[in-house]
Design a protein around this motif. Structure first.
Motif, PDB file in Angstrom:
ATOM      1  N   PHE A  31       0.835  -1.200   0.000  1.00  0.00           N
ATOM      2  CA  PHE A  31       0.000   0.000   0.000  1.00  0.00           C
ATOM      3  C   PHE A  31       0.872   1.253   0.000  1.00  0.00           C
ATOM      4  CE2 PHE A  31      -2.564   3.341   1.839  1.00  0.00           C
ATOM      5  CZ  PHE A  31      -3.850   3.111   1.364  1.00  0.00           C
ATOM      6  N   GLU A  32       1.904   1.255   0.823  1.00  0.00           N
ATOM      7  CA  GLU A  32       2.757   2.438   0.945  1.00  0.00           C
ATOM      8  C   GLU A  32       3.564   2.684  -0.320  1.00  0.00           C
ATOM      9  OE1 GLU A  32       4.986   1.592   4.446  1.00  0.00           O
ATOM     10  OE2 GLU A  32       3.348   2.135   5.805  1.00  0.00           O
ATOM     11  N   ALA A  34       2.685   1.807  -3.267  1.00  0.00           N
ATOM     12  CA  ALA A  34       1.720   2.256  -4.264  1.00  0.00           C
ATOM     13  C   ALA A  34       1.440   3.747  -4.108  1.00  0.00           C
ATOM     14  CB  ALA A  34       0.428   1.456  -4.148  1.00  0.00           C
ATOM     15  N   GLU A  35       1.337   4.194  -2.849  1.00  0.00           N
ATOM     16  CA  GLU A  35       1.100   5.617  -2.584  1.00  0.00           C
ATOM     17  C   GLU A  35       2.243   6.456  -3.148  1.00  0.00           C
ATOM     18  OE1 GLU A  35      -1.353   8.584  -1.086  1.00  0.00           O
ATOM     19  OE2 GLU A  35      -1.740   6.430  -0.922  1.00  0.00           O
ATOM     20  N   ASP A  36       3.465   6.037  -2.894  1.00  0.00           N
ATOM     21  CA  ASP A  36       4.629   6.776  -3.399  1.00  0.00           C
ATOM     22  C   ASP A  36       4.667   6.771  -4.924  1.00  0.00           C
ATOM     23  OD1 ASP A  36       5.385   7.256  -0.792  1.00  0.00           O
ATOM     24  OD2 ASP A  36       6.863   5.637  -0.735  1.00  0.00           O
ATOM     25  N   THR A  37       4.292   5.634  -5.512  1.00  0.00           N
ATOM     26  CA  THR A  37       4.373   5.507  -6.969  1.00  0.00           C
ATOM     27  C   THR A  37       3.309   6.337  -7.667  1.00  0.00           C
ATOM     28  OG1 THR A  37       5.242   3.265  -6.667  1.00  0.00           O
ATOM     29  CG2 THR A  37       4.510   3.849  -8.869  1.00  0.00           C
ATOM     30  N   VAL A  38       2.141   6.466  -7.064  1.00  0.00           N
ATOM     31  CA  VAL A  38       1.117   7.340  -7.638  1.00  0.00           C
ATOM     32  C   VAL A  38       1.590   8.795  -7.609  1.00  0.00           C
ATOM     33  CG1 VAL A  38      -1.220   8.256  -7.342  1.00  0.00           C
ATOM     34  CG2 VAL A  38      -0.822   5.807  -7.161  1.00  0.00           C
ATOM     35  N   GLN A  39       2.219   9.176  -6.523  1.00  0.00           N
ATOM     36  CA  GLN A  39       2.762  10.533  -6.460  1.00  0.00           C
ATOM     37  C   GLN A  39       3.811  10.751  -7.551  1.00  0.00           C
ATOM     38  OE1 GLN A  39       0.158  11.740  -4.429  1.00  0.00           O
ATOM     39  NE2 GLN A  39       1.800  13.246  -4.175  1.00  0.00           N
ATOM     40  N   GLU A  40       4.669   9.745  -7.751  1.00  0.00           N
ATOM     41  CA  GLU A  40       5.671   9.816  -8.815  1.00  0.00           C
ATOM     42  C   GLU A  40       4.994   9.875 -10.186  1.00  0.00           C
ATOM     43  OE1 GLU A  40       9.270   9.737 -10.987  1.00  0.00           O
ATOM     44  OE2 GLU A  40       8.786  10.310  -8.922  1.00  0.00           O
ATOM     45  N   TRP A  89       6.603  -8.210   2.105  1.00  0.00           N
ATOM     46  CA  TRP A  89       6.278  -6.788   1.987  1.00  0.00           C
ATOM     47  C   TRP A  89       4.775  -6.569   1.762  1.00  0.00           C
ATOM     48  CZ3 TRP A  89       8.909  -9.739  -1.539  1.00  0.00           C
ATOM     49  CH2 TRP A  89       8.315  -9.927  -2.788  1.00  0.00           C
ATOM     50  N   LEU A  90       4.001  -7.630   1.796  1.00  0.00           N
ATOM     51  CA  LEU A  90       2.560  -7.533   1.562  1.00  0.00           C
ATOM     52  C   LEU A  90       1.893  -6.643   2.609  1.00  0.00           C
ATOM     53  CD1 LEU A  90       0.169  -8.706  -0.161  1.00  0.00           C
ATOM     54  CD2 LEU A  90      -0.088 -10.402   1.672  1.00  0.00           C
ATOM     55  N   GLN A  91       1.000  -5.765   2.147  1.00  0.00           N
ATOM     56  CA  GLN A  91       0.204  -4.925   3.033  1.00  0.00           C
ATOM     57  C   GLN A  91      -1.256  -4.972   2.605  1.00  0.00           C
ATOM     58  OE1 GLN A  91       2.062  -1.053   2.715  1.00  0.00           O
ATOM     59  NE2 GLN A  91       3.722  -1.572   4.115  1.00  0.00           N
ATOM     60  N   PRO A  92      -2.188  -4.824   3.544  1.00  0.00           N
ATOM     61  CA  PRO A  92      -3.619  -4.910   3.202  1.00  0.00           C
ATOM     62  C   PRO A  92      -4.133  -3.620   2.575  1.00  0.00           C
ATOM     63  CG  PRO A  92      -3.365  -4.464   5.539  1.00  0.00           C
ATOM     64  CD  PRO A  92      -1.963  -4.648   4.994  1.00  0.00           C
TER      65      PRO A  92
END
Length: 314
Positions: A31-32, A34-40, A89-92
Protein backbone atom coordinates in the motif's frame (compact mmCIF):
# COMPACT_ATOMS: atom_id res chain seq x y z
CA UNK A 1 -1.50 20.21 -22.70
CA UNK A 2 1.16 22.86 -22.13
CA UNK A 3 -1.50 25.53 -21.75
CA UNK A 4 -3.15 23.75 -18.79
CA UNK A 5 -2.20 25.27 -15.44
CA UNK A 6 -1.09 23.11 -12.52
CA UNK A 7 -4.36 23.42 -10.61
CA UNK A 8 -6.46 22.32 -13.60
CA UNK A 9 -4.04 19.50 -14.38
CA UNK A 10 -4.19 18.31 -10.79
CA UNK A 11 -7.97 18.21 -11.05
CA UNK A 12 -7.72 15.97 -14.11
CA UNK A 13 -5.29 13.54 -12.52
CA UNK A 14 -7.02 13.38 -9.12
CA UNK A 15 -10.09 11.83 -10.75
CA UNK A 16 -7.99 8.72 -11.38
CA UNK A 17 -5.99 8.63 -8.15
CA UNK A 18 -7.75 5.71 -6.49
CA UNK A 19 -7.83 3.37 -9.47
CA UNK A 20 -4.17 4.16 -10.24
CA UNK A 21 -3.34 3.48 -6.60
CA UNK A 22 -5.05 0.09 -6.82
CA UNK A 23 -3.16 -0.64 -10.04
CA UNK A 24 0.18 0.20 -8.43
CA UNK A 25 -0.76 -1.76 -5.32
CA UNK A 26 -1.48 -4.83 -7.40
CA UNK A 27 1.84 -4.42 -9.18
CA UNK A 28 3.85 -3.85 -5.99
CA UNK A 29 1.91 -5.63 -3.22
CA UNK A 30 2.53 -2.72 -0.85
CA UNK A 31 0.00 0.00 0.00
CA UNK A 32 2.76 2.44 0.95
CA UNK A 33 4.85 1.79 -2.17
CA UNK A 34 1.72 2.26 -4.26
CA UNK A 35 1.10 5.62 -2.58
CA UNK A 36 4.63 6.78 -3.40
CA UNK A 37 4.37 5.51 -6.97
CA UNK A 38 1.12 7.34 -7.64
CA UNK A 39 2.76 10.53 -6.46
CA UNK A 40 5.67 9.82 -8.81
CA UNK A 41 3.16 9.13 -11.60
CA UNK A 42 1.48 12.52 -11.17
CA UNK A 43 4.85 14.27 -11.05
CA UNK A 44 5.96 12.54 -14.26
CA UNK A 45 2.62 13.31 -15.90
CA UNK A 46 2.97 17.02 -15.13
CA UNK A 47 6.51 17.09 -16.47
CA UNK A 48 5.51 15.20 -19.61
CA UNK A 49 2.12 16.83 -20.17
CA UNK A 50 3.19 18.09 -23.58
CA UNK A 51 3.55 14.46 -24.74
CA UNK A 52 -0.17 13.81 -24.37
CA UNK A 53 -1.46 14.17 -27.92
CA UNK A 54 -4.94 12.75 -27.45
CA UNK A 55 -4.22 9.57 -29.40
CA UNK A 56 -5.42 7.65 -26.35
CA UNK A 57 -7.60 8.64 -23.43
CA UNK A 58 -6.09 10.69 -20.63
CA UNK A 59 -6.80 7.74 -18.31
CA UNK A 60 -4.85 5.33 -20.53
CA UNK A 61 -1.98 7.81 -20.71
CA UNK A 62 -1.83 7.92 -16.90
CA UNK A 63 -1.90 4.13 -16.69
CA UNK A 64 1.04 4.04 -19.07
CA UNK A 65 3.03 6.37 -16.83
CA UNK A 66 1.99 4.52 -13.65
CA UNK A 67 2.92 1.12 -15.05
CA UNK A 68 6.34 2.35 -16.12
CA UNK A 69 6.86 3.97 -12.71
CA UNK A 70 6.12 0.58 -11.09
CA UNK A 71 8.50 -1.19 -13.46
CA UNK A 72 11.22 1.34 -12.70
CA UNK A 73 10.79 0.77 -8.97
CA UNK A 74 10.85 -3.01 -9.38
CA UNK A 75 14.00 -2.76 -11.51
CA UNK A 76 15.77 -0.81 -8.75
CA UNK A 77 14.71 -2.89 -5.76
CA UNK A 78 12.78 -5.96 -6.76
CA UNK A 79 12.36 -8.17 -3.67
CA UNK A 80 11.90 -11.89 -4.07
CA UNK A 81 9.20 -13.89 -2.28
CA UNK A 82 10.60 -15.90 0.63
CA UNK A 83 11.59 -19.52 0.20
CA UNK A 84 8.23 -20.64 1.59
CA UNK A 85 6.37 -18.49 -0.90
CA UNK A 86 5.13 -15.75 1.41
CA UNK A 87 5.45 -12.12 0.42
CA UNK A 88 6.98 -10.29 3.37
CA UNK A 89 6.28 -6.79 1.99
CA UNK A 90 2.56 -7.53 1.56
CA UNK A 91 0.20 -4.92 3.03
CA UNK A 92 -3.62 -4.91 3.20
CA UNK A 93 -5.90 -2.58 1.22
CA UNK A 94 -9.03 -1.30 3.02
CA UNK A 95 -12.37 -1.94 1.35
CA UNK A 96 -13.52 1.59 2.22
CA UNK A 97 -10.93 2.90 -0.26
CA UNK A 98 -11.67 0.24 -2.87
CA UNK A 99 -15.27 1.46 -2.78
CA UNK A 100 -14.07 4.82 -4.09
CA UNK A 101 -13.51 3.22 -7.49
CA UNK A 102 -16.85 3.08 -9.31
CA UNK A 103 -18.36 3.27 -12.76
CA UNK A 104 -16.64 1.48 -15.68
CA UNK A 105 -13.39 1.39 -13.73
CA UNK A 106 -14.89 -0.79 -10.98
CA UNK A 107 -13.62 -3.86 -12.83
CA UNK A 108 -10.21 -2.86 -11.51
CA UNK A 109 -11.24 -3.81 -7.97
CA UNK A 110 -13.13 -7.03 -8.70
CA UNK A 111 -12.87 -9.39 -5.75
CA UNK A 112 -11.08 -12.10 -7.71
CA UNK A 113 -8.15 -9.82 -8.56
CA UNK A 114 -7.72 -7.91 -5.31
CA UNK A 115 -7.87 -10.66 -2.68
CA UNK A 116 -4.59 -11.21 -0.88
CA UNK A 117 -3.96 -14.62 -2.44
CA UNK A 118 -4.17 -13.08 -5.92
CA UNK A 119 -1.88 -10.17 -4.99
CA UNK A 120 0.60 -12.64 -3.49
CA UNK A 121 0.55 -14.80 -6.63
CA UNK A 122 1.19 -11.72 -8.80
CA UNK A 123 4.30 -10.90 -6.76
CA UNK A 124 5.87 -14.18 -7.89
CA UNK A 125 5.85 -13.03 -11.52
CA UNK A 126 8.70 -11.19 -13.18
CA UNK A 127 7.87 -7.46 -13.54
CA UNK A 128 7.02 -7.28 -17.24
CA UNK A 129 4.84 -10.42 -17.37
CA UNK A 130 3.22 -9.08 -14.19
CA UNK A 131 2.36 -5.84 -15.96
CA UNK A 132 1.06 -7.70 -19.01
CA UNK A 133 -1.18 -9.92 -16.89
CA UNK A 134 -2.68 -6.99 -15.00
CA UNK A 135 -3.22 -4.84 -18.08
CA UNK A 136 -4.67 -7.68 -20.16
CA UNK A 137 -6.57 -9.87 -17.68
CA UNK A 138 -7.55 -7.35 -15.01
CA UNK A 139 -8.03 -4.12 -16.94
CA UNK A 140 -8.94 -5.74 -20.25
CA UNK A 141 -6.52 -3.79 -22.43
CA UNK A 142 -6.05 -5.06 -26.02
CA UNK A 143 -2.69 -6.72 -26.72
CA UNK A 144 -1.76 -3.94 -29.16
CA UNK A 145 -2.18 -1.24 -26.50
CA UNK A 146 -0.14 -3.22 -23.99
CA UNK A 147 2.57 -3.73 -26.59
CA UNK A 148 2.65 0.00 -27.30
CA UNK A 149 2.89 0.79 -23.57
CA UNK A 150 5.77 -1.62 -23.00
CA UNK A 151 7.53 -1.00 -26.30
CA UNK A 152 7.14 -4.68 -27.27
CA UNK A 153 5.58 -6.59 -30.12
CA UNK A 154 2.12 -8.11 -29.84
CA UNK A 155 3.70 -11.55 -30.09
CA UNK A 156 5.98 -10.74 -27.18
CA UNK A 157 3.03 -9.54 -25.11
CA UNK A 158 1.01 -12.66 -25.88
CA UNK A 159 3.95 -14.86 -24.93
CA UNK A 160 4.44 -12.96 -21.67
CA UNK A 161 0.74 -13.33 -20.90
CA UNK A 162 0.89 -17.09 -21.31
CA UNK A 163 3.89 -17.30 -18.99
CA UNK A 164 2.18 -15.09 -16.46
CA UNK A 165 -1.01 -17.15 -16.51
CA UNK A 166 1.01 -20.31 -15.98
CA UNK A 167 2.77 -18.70 -13.05
CA UNK A 168 -0.53 -17.65 -11.52
CA UNK A 169 -1.90 -21.19 -11.78
CA UNK A 170 1.16 -22.39 -9.92
CA UNK A 171 0.79 -19.95 -7.03
CA UNK A 172 -2.98 -19.45 -6.68
CA UNK A 173 -4.99 -21.65 -4.30
CA UNK A 174 -6.45 -24.79 -5.86
CA UNK A 175 -10.03 -23.60 -5.27
CA UNK A 176 -9.50 -20.44 -7.33
CA UNK A 177 -12.51 -21.31 -9.47
CA UNK A 178 -14.72 -21.11 -6.38
CA UNK A 179 -14.11 -17.38 -5.90
CA UNK A 180 -17.34 -16.32 -7.53
CA UNK A 181 -18.55 -13.77 -5.01
CA UNK A 182 -21.91 -15.54 -4.89
CA UNK A 183 -24.21 -13.51 -2.61
CA UNK A 184 -25.77 -16.77 -1.39
CA UNK A 185 -22.53 -17.53 0.45
CA UNK A 186 -22.52 -14.24 2.38
CA UNK A 187 -24.63 -15.53 5.27
CA UNK A 188 -22.40 -18.58 5.62
CA UNK A 189 -19.28 -16.42 5.56
CA UNK A 190 -20.69 -14.06 8.19
CA UNK A 191 -21.47 -17.04 10.41
CA UNK A 192 -17.91 -18.33 10.12
CA UNK A 193 -16.50 -14.89 10.89
CA UNK A 194 -18.75 -14.58 13.92
CA UNK A 195 -17.65 -17.98 15.28
CA UNK A 196 -14.00 -17.18 14.55
CA UNK A 197 -14.36 -13.88 16.41
CA UNK A 198 -15.96 -15.48 19.46
CA UNK A 199 -13.40 -18.29 19.59
CA UNK A 200 -10.49 -15.84 19.20
CA UNK A 201 -11.67 -13.54 21.99
CA UNK A 202 -12.14 -16.59 24.20
CA UNK A 203 -8.77 -18.05 23.09
CA UNK A 204 -10.71 -21.25 22.38
CA UNK A 205 -8.12 -23.25 20.43
CA UNK A 206 -10.34 -26.35 19.91
CA UNK A 207 -13.08 -24.18 18.39
CA UNK A 208 -10.60 -22.36 16.15
CA UNK A 209 -9.05 -25.66 15.10
CA UNK A 210 -12.45 -26.99 14.06
CA UNK A 211 -12.92 -24.00 11.73
CA UNK A 212 -9.63 -24.53 9.88
CA UNK A 213 -9.43 -26.69 6.78
CA UNK A 214 -6.80 -29.43 6.94
CA UNK A 215 -4.59 -27.62 4.43
CA UNK A 216 -5.10 -24.16 5.95
CA UNK A 217 -2.19 -21.76 5.85
CA UNK A 218 -1.12 -18.75 7.88
CA UNK A 219 1.41 -15.97 7.50
CA UNK A 220 2.29 -12.71 9.25
CA UNK A 221 3.97 -10.22 6.92
CA UNK A 222 6.62 -8.92 7.25
CA UNK A 223 7.61 -11.67 9.71
CA UNK A 224 9.07 -14.59 7.72
CA UNK A 225 7.57 -18.05 7.96
CA UNK A 226 4.57 -19.60 6.23
CA UNK A 227 2.58 -22.13 8.26
CA UNK A 228 1.15 -24.87 6.07
CA UNK A 229 -1.55 -27.19 7.36
CA UNK A 230 -3.96 -27.01 10.30
CA UNK A 231 -1.54 -28.58 12.76
CA UNK A 232 1.23 -26.11 11.91
CA UNK A 233 -1.11 -23.13 12.19
CA UNK A 234 -2.53 -24.20 15.54
CA UNK A 235 0.90 -25.21 16.84
CA UNK A 236 2.20 -21.75 16.08
CA UNK A 237 -0.71 -20.11 17.90
CA UNK A 238 -0.03 -22.26 20.97
CA UNK A 239 3.70 -21.58 20.79
CA UNK A 240 2.94 -17.85 20.82
CA UNK A 241 0.80 -18.30 23.93
CA UNK A 242 -2.46 -17.40 22.22
CA UNK A 243 -4.28 -20.21 24.05
CA UNK A 244 -3.78 -18.37 27.36
CA UNK A 245 -4.37 -14.80 26.14
CA UNK A 246 -7.09 -12.75 27.80
CA UNK A 247 -8.36 -9.21 27.48
CA UNK A 248 -9.07 -9.25 23.74
CA UNK A 249 -11.69 -7.34 21.80
CA UNK A 250 -12.36 -7.66 18.09
CA UNK A 251 -13.60 -5.08 15.61
CA UNK A 252 -14.93 -6.47 12.31
CA UNK A 253 -13.68 -4.80 9.16
CA UNK A 254 -12.88 -5.73 5.56
CA UNK A 255 -9.74 -5.49 3.42
CA UNK A 256 -9.00 -6.73 -0.09
CA UNK A 257 -12.68 -7.75 -0.39
CA UNK A 258 -12.14 -10.23 2.46
CA UNK A 259 -13.49 -10.32 6.01
CA UNK A 260 -10.99 -9.14 8.60
CA UNK A 261 -10.85 -8.75 12.37
CA UNK A 262 -8.93 -6.01 14.12
CA UNK A 263 -7.91 -7.31 17.53
CA UNK A 264 -7.29 -4.98 20.46
CA UNK A 265 -5.68 -5.96 23.77
CA UNK A 266 -6.52 -4.48 27.13
CA UNK A 267 -3.88 -2.11 28.50
CA UNK A 268 -4.43 -1.63 32.21
CA UNK A 269 -2.04 1.30 32.51
CA UNK A 270 -3.90 3.35 29.89
CA UNK A 271 -7.35 1.97 30.65
CA UNK A 272 -8.16 1.22 27.00
CA UNK A 273 -7.84 -1.56 24.45
CA UNK A 274 -4.84 -0.94 22.16
CA UNK A 275 -4.23 -2.32 18.64
CA UNK A 276 -2.72 -5.80 18.54
CA UNK A 277 -3.11 -7.54 15.18
CA UNK A 278 -5.33 -7.67 12.12
CA UNK A 279 -6.46 -11.11 10.93
CA UNK A 280 -7.59 -11.32 7.30
CA UNK A 281 -9.57 -14.47 6.56
CA UNK A 282 -10.00 -16.44 3.38
CA UNK A 283 -13.10 -18.57 3.74
CA UNK A 284 -14.00 -21.32 1.29
CA UNK A 285 -16.95 -23.66 1.62
CA UNK A 286 -17.72 -22.61 5.17
CA UNK A 287 -14.22 -23.15 6.56
CA UNK A 288 -11.20 -20.93 7.05
CA UNK A 289 -8.53 -21.75 4.48
CA UNK A 290 -6.08 -18.94 5.17
CA UNK A 291 -5.29 -16.43 7.90
CA UNK A 292 -3.02 -13.51 7.06
CA UNK A 293 -2.06 -11.54 10.14
CA UNK A 294 -0.75 -7.99 10.02
CA UNK A 295 0.86 -6.00 12.81
CA UNK A 296 -0.74 -3.08 14.62
CA UNK A 297 1.18 -0.57 12.51
CA UNK A 298 -1.35 -1.19 9.73
CA UNK A 299 -4.31 0.05 11.79
CA UNK A 300 -3.92 3.77 11.09
CA UNK A 301 -3.69 3.30 7.32
CA UNK A 302 -6.82 1.17 7.39
CA UNK A 303 -8.78 3.87 9.19
CA UNK A 304 -9.15 1.75 12.34
CA UNK A 305 -9.46 3.38 15.78
CA UNK A 306 -6.21 3.94 17.67
CA UNK A 307 -7.87 2.48 20.77
CA UNK A 308 -11.17 1.10 22.06
CA UNK A 309 -12.66 2.30 25.35
CA UNK A 310 -13.26 0.00 28.28
CA UNK A 311 -17.04 0.49 28.20
CA UNK A 312 -17.39 -1.15 24.81
CA UNK A 313 -18.41 2.01 22.92
CA UNK A 314 -16.55 3.04 19.76
Amino acid sequence: MNDVDEVAFSGLTEQHRRELHVHCYRMLGSFEDAEDTVQETFLRAWRKRDTFQGRSTFRAWLYRIATNACLDLLAKCRPEPAAGGEVQWLQPYPDRLLDEVDGPESVAVARETIELAYVVAVQHLAPRPRAVLILRDVLGWPAKEVADLLGDSVNSVNSALQRARAGMREHLPAERQDWTGDPDSDAETRAVVRRFTEASVAADIPALTAMLRADARASMPPTPGLRLGRDAVVGDWIADGFDTMTGLRALPTAVNRQPALAFYHWNKAEGVFLPLTLDVLRITGGVVTEVTTFHADRFAGLGLPESLPADGSQ
